[in-house]
Design a protein around this motif. Structure first.
Motif, PDB file in Angstrom:
ATOM      1  N   ALA A 158       0.831  -1.204   0.000  1.00 56.68           N
ATOM      2  CA  ALA A 158       0.000   0.000   0.000  1.00 56.68           C
ATOM      3  C   ALA A 158       0.868   1.258   0.000  1.00 56.68           C
ATOM      4  CB  ALA A 158      -0.930  -0.009   1.208  1.00 56.68           C
ATOM      5  N   ALA A 159       1.955   1.236   0.759  1.00 58.01           N
ATOM      6  CA  ALA A 159       2.848   2.399   0.811  1.00 58.01           C
ATOM      7  C   ALA A 159       3.492   2.682  -0.545  1.00 58.01           C
ATOM      8  CB  ALA A 159       3.921   2.187   1.882  1.00 58.01           C
ATOM      9  N   LEU A 160       3.748   1.635  -1.313  1.00 56.90           N
ATOM     10  CA  LEU A 160       4.324   1.830  -2.639  1.00 56.90           C
ATOM     11  C   LEU A 160       3.392   2.618  -3.552  1.00 56.90           C
ATOM     12  CD1 LEU A 160       6.071  -1.593  -3.317  1.00 56.90           C
ATOM     13  CD2 LEU A 160       7.152   0.607  -2.805  1.00 56.90           C
ATOM     14  N   SER A 161       2.110   2.579  -3.278  1.00 55.79           N
ATOM     15  CA  SER A 161       1.149   3.362  -4.061  1.00 55.79           C
ATOM     16  C   SER A 161       1.472   4.849  -4.009  1.00 55.79           C
ATOM     17  CB  SER A 161      -0.274   3.148  -3.538  1.00 55.79           C
ATOM     18  OG  SER A 161      -0.628   1.800  -3.563  1.00 55.79           O
ATOM     19  N   LEU A 162       2.008   5.294  -2.892  1.00 58.15           N
ATOM     20  CA  LEU A 162       2.339   6.712  -2.746  1.00 58.15           C
ATOM     21  C   LEU A 162       3.495   7.132  -3.657  1.00 58.15           C
ATOM     22  CD1 LEU A 162       1.984   7.149   1.113  1.00 58.15           C
ATOM     23  CD2 LEU A 162       0.376   7.847  -0.677  1.00 58.15           C
ATOM     24  N   GLY A 163       4.325   6.182  -4.055  1.00 53.38           N
ATOM     25  CA  GLY A 163       5.411   6.492  -4.974  1.00 53.38           C
ATOM     26  C   GLY A 163       4.918   6.958  -6.326  1.00 53.38           C
ATOM     27  N   LEU A 164       3.670   6.673  -6.635  1.00 49.57           N
ATOM     28  CA  LEU A 164       3.114   7.109  -7.907  1.00 49.57           C
ATOM     29  C   LEU A 164       2.803   8.605  -7.930  1.00 49.57           C
ATOM     30  CD1 LEU A 164       0.663   4.128  -8.497  1.00 49.57           C
ATOM     31  CD2 LEU A 164       2.889   4.500  -9.586  1.00 49.57           C
ATOM     32  N   LEU A 179       8.477   0.575 -16.167  1.00 52.50           N
ATOM     33  CA  LEU A 179       8.783  -0.349 -15.068  1.00 52.50           C
ATOM     34  C   LEU A 179       7.778  -0.157 -13.936  1.00 52.50           C
ATOM     35  CD1 LEU A 179      10.545  -2.447 -13.644  1.00 52.50           C
ATOM     36  CD2 LEU A 179      11.987  -0.555 -12.860  1.00 52.50           C
ATOM     37  N   ALA A 180       7.578   1.094 -13.537  1.00 56.93           N
ATOM     38  CA  ALA A 180       6.649   1.371 -12.433  1.00 56.93           C
ATOM     39  C   ALA A 180       5.225   0.958 -12.777  1.00 56.93           C
ATOM     40  CB  ALA A 180       6.697   2.851 -12.074  1.00 56.93           C
ATOM     41  N   THR A 181       4.785   1.247 -13.992  1.00 57.76           N
ATOM     42  CA  THR A 181       3.404   0.911 -14.337  1.00 57.76           C
ATOM     43  C   THR A 181       3.230  -0.592 -14.607  1.00 57.76           C
ATOM     44  OG1 THR A 181       3.822   1.619 -16.616  1.00 57.76           O
ATOM     45  CG2 THR A 181       2.745   3.195 -15.153  1.00 57.76           C
ATOM     46  N   THR A 182       4.270  -1.256 -15.059  1.00 60.31           N
ATOM     47  CA  THR A 182       4.177  -2.710 -15.248  1.00 60.31           C
ATOM     48  C   THR A 182       4.080  -3.418 -13.903  1.00 60.31           C
ATOM     49  OG1 THR A 182       5.409  -2.609 -17.315  1.00 60.31           O
ATOM     50  CG2 THR A 182       5.324  -4.741 -16.215  1.00 60.31           C
ATOM     51  N   VAL A 183       4.950  -3.054 -12.984  1.00 59.34           N
ATOM     52  CA  VAL A 183       4.918  -3.668 -11.648  1.00 59.34           C
ATOM     53  C   VAL A 183       3.617  -3.291 -10.935  1.00 59.34           C
ATOM     54  CG1 VAL A 183       6.035  -3.710  -9.388  1.00 59.34           C
ATOM     55  CG2 VAL A 183       7.419  -3.803 -11.466  1.00 59.34           C
ATOM     56  N   GLY A 184       3.251  -2.017 -10.996  1.00 55.27           N
ATOM     57  CA  GLY A 184       2.007  -1.573 -10.369  1.00 55.27           C
ATOM     58  C   GLY A 184       0.779  -2.206 -11.001  1.00 55.27           C
ATOM     59  N   GLY A 185       0.799  -2.367 -12.319  1.00 49.90           N
ATOM     60  CA  GLY A 185      -0.316  -3.007 -13.010  1.00 49.90           C
ATOM     61  C   GLY A 185      -0.462  -4.465 -12.621  1.00 49.90           C
ATOM     62  N   ALA A 186       0.672  -5.158 -12.479  1.00 48.11           N
ATOM     63  CA  ALA A 186       0.629  -6.556 -12.028  1.00 48.11           C
ATOM     64  C   ALA A 186       0.063  -6.628 -10.612  1.00 48.11           C
ATOM     65  CB  ALA A 186       2.018  -7.181 -12.087  1.00 48.11           C
ATOM     66  N   GLY A 187       0.472  -5.685  -9.762  1.00 49.37           N
ATOM     67  CA  GLY A 187      -0.067  -5.640  -8.404  1.00 49.37           C
ATOM     68  C   GLY A 187      -1.556  -5.352  -8.395  1.00 49.37           C
ATOM     69  N   ILE A 222      -9.000  -0.379  -7.443  1.00 45.11           N
ATOM     70  CA  ILE A 222      -9.553   0.678  -8.299  1.00 45.11           C
ATOM     71  C   ILE A 222      -8.717   1.947  -8.150  1.00 45.11           C
ATOM     72  CG2 ILE A 222     -11.599   2.094  -8.728  1.00 45.11           C
ATOM     73  CD1 ILE A 222     -13.190  -0.359  -7.476  1.00 45.11           C
ATOM     74  N   ALA A 223      -8.412   2.314  -6.904  1.00 44.84           N
ATOM     75  CA  ALA A 223      -7.614   3.511  -6.655  1.00 44.84           C
ATOM     76  C   ALA A 223      -6.199   3.348  -7.196  1.00 44.84           C
ATOM     77  CB  ALA A 223      -7.583   3.814  -5.154  1.00 44.84           C
ATOM     78  N   LEU A 224      -5.626   2.169  -7.045  1.00 41.36           N
ATOM     79  CA  LEU A 224      -4.293   1.920  -7.583  1.00 41.36           C
ATOM     80  C   LEU A 224      -4.287   2.061  -9.101  1.00 41.36           C
ATOM     81  CD1 LEU A 224      -1.337   1.121  -7.341  1.00 41.36           C
ATOM     82  CD2 LEU A 224      -2.069  -1.282  -7.211  1.00 41.36           C
ATOM     83  N   THR A 225      -5.301   1.554  -9.758  1.00 45.11           N
ATOM     84  CA  THR A 225      -5.398   1.685 -11.210  1.00 45.11           C
ATOM     85  C   THR A 225      -5.465   3.161 -11.617  1.00 45.11           C
ATOM     86  OG1 THR A 225      -6.525  -0.447 -11.367  1.00 45.11           O
ATOM     87  CG2 THR A 225      -6.756   1.051 -13.248  1.00 45.11           C
ATOM     88  N   ALA A 226      -6.271   3.943 -10.918  1.00 45.58           N
ATOM     89  CA  ALA A 226      -6.357   5.379 -11.215  1.00 45.58           C
ATOM     90  C   ALA A 226      -5.011   6.063 -10.971  1.00 45.58           C
ATOM     91  CB  ALA A 226      -7.447   6.030 -10.372  1.00 45.58           C
ATOM     92  N   GLY A 227      -4.329   5.700  -9.884  1.00 44.06           N
ATOM     93  CA  GLY A 227      -3.012   6.264  -9.611  1.00 44.06           C
ATOM     94  C   GLY A 227      -2.001   5.916 -10.696  1.00 44.06           C
ATOM     95  N   LEU A 228      -2.071   4.685 -11.200  1.00 47.09           N
ATOM     96  CA  LEU A 228      -1.180   4.262 -12.280  1.00 47.09           C
ATOM     97  C   LEU A 228      -1.449   5.042 -13.564  1.00 47.09           C
ATOM     98  CD1 LEU A 228      -1.246   0.427 -11.657  1.00 47.09           C
ATOM     99  CD2 LEU A 228       0.805   1.867 -11.608  1.00 47.09           C
ATOM    100  N   VAL A 229      -2.711   5.276 -13.872  1.00 43.75           N
ATOM    101  CA  VAL A 229      -3.059   6.072 -15.061  1.00 43.75           C
ATOM    102  C   VAL A 229      -2.499   7.486 -14.915  1.00 43.75           C
ATOM    103  CG1 VAL A 229      -4.979   7.122 -16.336  1.00 43.75           C
ATOM    104  CG2 VAL A 229      -5.075   4.706 -15.687  1.00 43.75           C
ATOM    105  N   GLY A 230      -2.665   8.076 -13.745  1.00 43.72           N
ATOM    106  CA  GLY A 230      -2.125   9.417 -13.504  1.00 43.72           C
ATOM    107  C   GLY A 230      -0.613   9.451 -13.623  1.00 43.72           C
ATOM    108  N   TYR A 231       0.058   8.463 -13.085  1.00 43.58           N
ATOM    109  CA  TYR A 231       1.517   8.373 -13.159  1.00 43.58           C
ATOM    110  C   TYR A 231       1.962   8.254 -14.614  1.00 43.58           C
ATOM    111  CZ  TYR A 231       6.225   6.513 -12.186  1.00 43.58           C
ATOM    112  OH  TYR A 231       7.575   6.306 -12.131  1.00 43.58           O
ATOM    113  N   TRP A 232       1.316   7.373 -15.360  1.00 40.22           N
ATOM    114  CA  TRP A 232       1.662   7.161 -16.776  1.00 40.22           C
ATOM    115  C   TRP A 232       1.506   8.452 -17.568  1.00 40.22           C
ATOM    116  CZ3 TRP A 232       4.075   3.549 -19.497  1.00 40.22           C
ATOM    117  CH2 TRP A 232       3.964   3.591 -20.872  1.00 40.22           C
ATOM    118  N   ARG A 233       0.385   9.146 -17.358  1.00 46.24           N
ATOM    119  CA  ARG A 233       0.152  10.398 -18.097  1.00 46.24           C
ATOM    120  C   ARG A 233       1.136  11.489 -17.690  1.00 46.24           C
ATOM    121  NH1 ARG A 233      -6.423  11.061 -18.100  1.00 46.24           N
ATOM    122  NH2 ARG A 233      -6.848   9.348 -19.531  1.00 46.24           N
ATOM    123  N   ARG A 234       1.392  11.606 -16.411  1.00 42.05           N
ATOM    124  CA  ARG A 234       2.296  12.649 -15.912  1.00 42.05           C
ATOM    125  C   ARG A 234       3.725  12.430 -16.377  1.00 42.05           C
ATOM    126  NH1 ARG A 234       5.095  12.817 -11.049  1.00 42.05           N
ATOM    127  NH2 ARG A 234       3.960  10.997 -10.314  1.00 42.05           N
TER     128      ARG A 234
END
Length: 188
Positions: free
Chosen positions: A82-88, A112-120, A172-184
């Motif tokens: 869960a803490a790794l989510s904040l890295g996004l 790398l971040a979105t692949t690992v996060g997406g798998a999670g 769901i929140a992790l997926t949204a965070g990953l989308v934001g990270y990818w776009r940013r």
């Protein structure tokens, strides 16, 4: 262009910028992904510490070292993930912290971040989804099976539901965070 698959797992010059502020919605999603599993972790720690949670199998986990170690390792894994989510949404998710030997200060490739996060996130959809469907199905009598609420009084059931329901938002929140990270982190 010239991107090669071997660059996916290297820390050398990833495409995309670093240092851009996260979108407000993405930051909210990352914080939701961080906070949503914490109530269930607290419930399990309380159960392990001897609180009367009504969980029929609590003594099984409290009575031997392997049960205690299992719960504590589960909590460490859950809270750490869960803490790794904040890295996004913070700088340490864009660059390796300087104190890390050999790679400290290098940019983290967004793939790398979105692949690992997406798998999670995929694992969370499966785990949280299956658990939710199973508990709801058994609780409503749709089918037979194990139910952690067996023997609990209404207050204990309410506490269990209040502790575990927020975890439904985690994938769901992790997926949204990953989308934001990818776009940013996309190249300008």
């Amino acid at each position: 262009m010239g991107f090669r698959i071997k660059n996916l797992f290297s820390f050398a010059s990833p495409p995309g910028s670093t240092g851009r502020a996260p979108q407000r919605w993405a930051k909210a999603a990352c914080w939701t992904a961080f906070l949503s599993p914490l109530p269930s972790a607290c419930w399990r720690i309380a159960m392990l510490a001897g609180a009367d949670t009504g969980f029929a199998e609590a003594a099984l986990y409290r009575s031997n070292a392997s049960g205690v170690v299992y719960v504590l390792c589960l909590e460490a894994l859950q809270v750490g993930a869960a803490a790794l989510s904040l890295g996004l949404c913070y700088g340490w998710g864009e660059k390796v912290p300087r104190w890390v030997p050999r790679v400290g200060g290098k940019a983290i490739h967004r793939r790398l971040a979105t692949t690992v996060g997406g798998a999670g996130a995929l694992c969370l959809y499966v785990i949280v989804g299956a658990y939710t469907v199973r508990i709801v199905g058994v609780s409503t009598g749709a089918w037979d099976g194990w139910n952690p609420m067996t023997g609990m009084n209404p207050g204990q059931r309410a506490a269990l539901i209040a502790a575990y329901t927020p975890a439904i938002a985690w994938p769901i929140a992790l997926t949204a965070g990953l989308v934001g990270y990818w776009r940013r982190r996309a190249p300008e």
